[in-house]
Design an enzyme around this catalytic site. Structure first.
Site, mmCIF file in Angstrom:
data_model
loop_
_atom_site.group_PDB
_atom_site.id
_atom_site.type_symbol
_atom_site.label_atom_id
_atom_site.label_comp_id
_atom_site.label_asym_id
_atom_site.label_seq_id
_atom_site.Cartn_x
_atom_site.Cartn_y
_atom_site.Cartn_z
ATOM 1 N N THR A 129 0.859 -1.182 0.000
ATOM 2 C CA THR A 129 0.000 0.000 0.000
ATOM 3 C C THR A 129 0.902 1.242 0.000
ATOM 4 O O THR A 129 2.042 1.180 0.450
ATOM 5 C CB THR A 129 -0.975 -0.016 1.187
ATOM 6 O OG1 THR A 129 -0.228 -0.113 2.395
ATOM 7 C CG2 THR A 129 -1.957 -1.170 1.080
ATOM 8 N N THR A 136 1.631 4.373 1.460
ATOM 9 C CA THR A 136 2.438 4.919 2.558
ATOM 10 C C THR A 136 3.334 3.848 3.170
ATOM 11 O O THR A 136 4.493 4.110 3.502
ATOM 12 C CB THR A 136 1.535 5.556 3.629
ATOM 13 O OG1 THR A 136 0.717 6.544 2.997
ATOM 14 C CG2 THR A 136 2.337 6.204 4.735
ATOM 15 N N CYS A 137 2.808 2.649 3.299
ATOM 16 C CA CYS A 137 3.588 1.540 3.862
ATOM 17 C C CYS A 137 4.820 1.259 3.010
ATOM 18 O O CYS A 137 5.920 1.052 3.522
ATOM 19 C CB CYS A 137 2.721 0.281 3.954
ATOM 20 S SG CYS A 137 1.175 0.511 4.836
ATOM 21 N N HIS A 138 4.608 1.260 1.702
ATOM 22 C CA HIS A 138 5.653 0.891 0.751
ATOM 23 C C HIS A 138 6.688 2.001 0.543
ATOM 24 O O HIS A 138 7.885 1.729 0.495
ATOM 25 C CB HIS A 138 4.995 0.534 -0.590
ATOM 26 C CG HIS A 138 5.922 -0.076 -1.579
ATOM 27 N ND1 HIS A 138 6.322 -1.389 -1.498
ATOM 28 C CD2 HIS A 138 6.538 0.442 -2.665
ATOM 29 C CE1 HIS A 138 7.144 -1.658 -2.512
ATOM 30 N NE2 HIS A 138 7.289 -0.561 -3.217
ATOM 31 N N VAL A 187 8.241 1.344 5.637
ATOM 32 C CA VAL A 187 9.330 0.356 5.585
ATOM 33 C C VAL A 187 10.679 1.034 5.285
ATOM 34 O O VAL A 187 11.660 0.763 5.985
ATOM 35 C CB VAL A 187 9.023 -0.777 4.575
ATOM 36 C CG1 VAL A 187 10.259 -1.615 4.292
ATOM 37 C CG2 VAL A 187 7.906 -1.664 5.124
#
Length: 162
Positions: free
Chosen positions: A46, A48-50, A54
């Site tokens: 997704t 923001t996560c990507h 991380v």
């Protein structure tokens, strides 16, 4: 009720992709006698996560090691196959970040960090947070109010607060 500073994490069985496929990981055993950072994301791949969450822990990994952190764990309500691919794509696996799945959202619900956003297709997912856990006890917790934000839960935010 959501987990908070001073609480002991419940034992949970998470899953990772090992040499022979999916492997159960007993979180309580992994935390026993260790200083561990756990950060959670709403979903692998997704936006923001990507692109933010991380990478922030890849950038700060050495800083956490300098402060005595034994391991950095990323938890997501995804299966181990997706997390293996995501860890490889982002460079998290190569950086030594442990990618653990909570496919049934059992751990996430047990600590009160679950949410659902049907319009985005996110059902029983994890709120975005980062925590420092020492011997199973939460000693620092940074939870985002908005799952699309990655500020206080970013690697830099947690590291600065330590």
């Amino acid at each position: 009720m959501a987990i908070s500073k001073g609480d002991t994490l419940p034992n949970a069985t998470l899953v990772q992709f090992g040499e022979n496929g999916p492997e159960a990981v007993e979180l309580g055993e992994k935390l026993k006698g260790r200083k561990v950072v756990i950060f959670a994301v709403p979903g692998a791949f997704t936006p923001t996560c990507h692109s933010a969450h991380v990478p922030s822990f890849i950038r700060t990994k050495d800083g956490f090691a300098d402060k005595g952190v034994d391991e950095i764990i990323c938890v997501s309500v995804n299966d181990p196959f997706v997390l293996k691919a995501w860890g490889e794509t982002t460079g998290a696996s190569e950086a030594g970040i442990t990618m653990l799945g909570d496919p049934e959202s059992a751990f996430t619900k047990a600590i009160g960090m679950d949410f659902t956003a049907p319009p985005a297709g996110l059902i029983a997912r994890s709120k975005r947070y980062a925590m420092l856990v020492e011997d199973g006890t939460v000693t620092l917790l940074h939870a985002e109010e908005n799952p699309g934000a990655c500020e206080i839960s970013a690697g830099e935010g947690l590291l600065e607060a330590m």
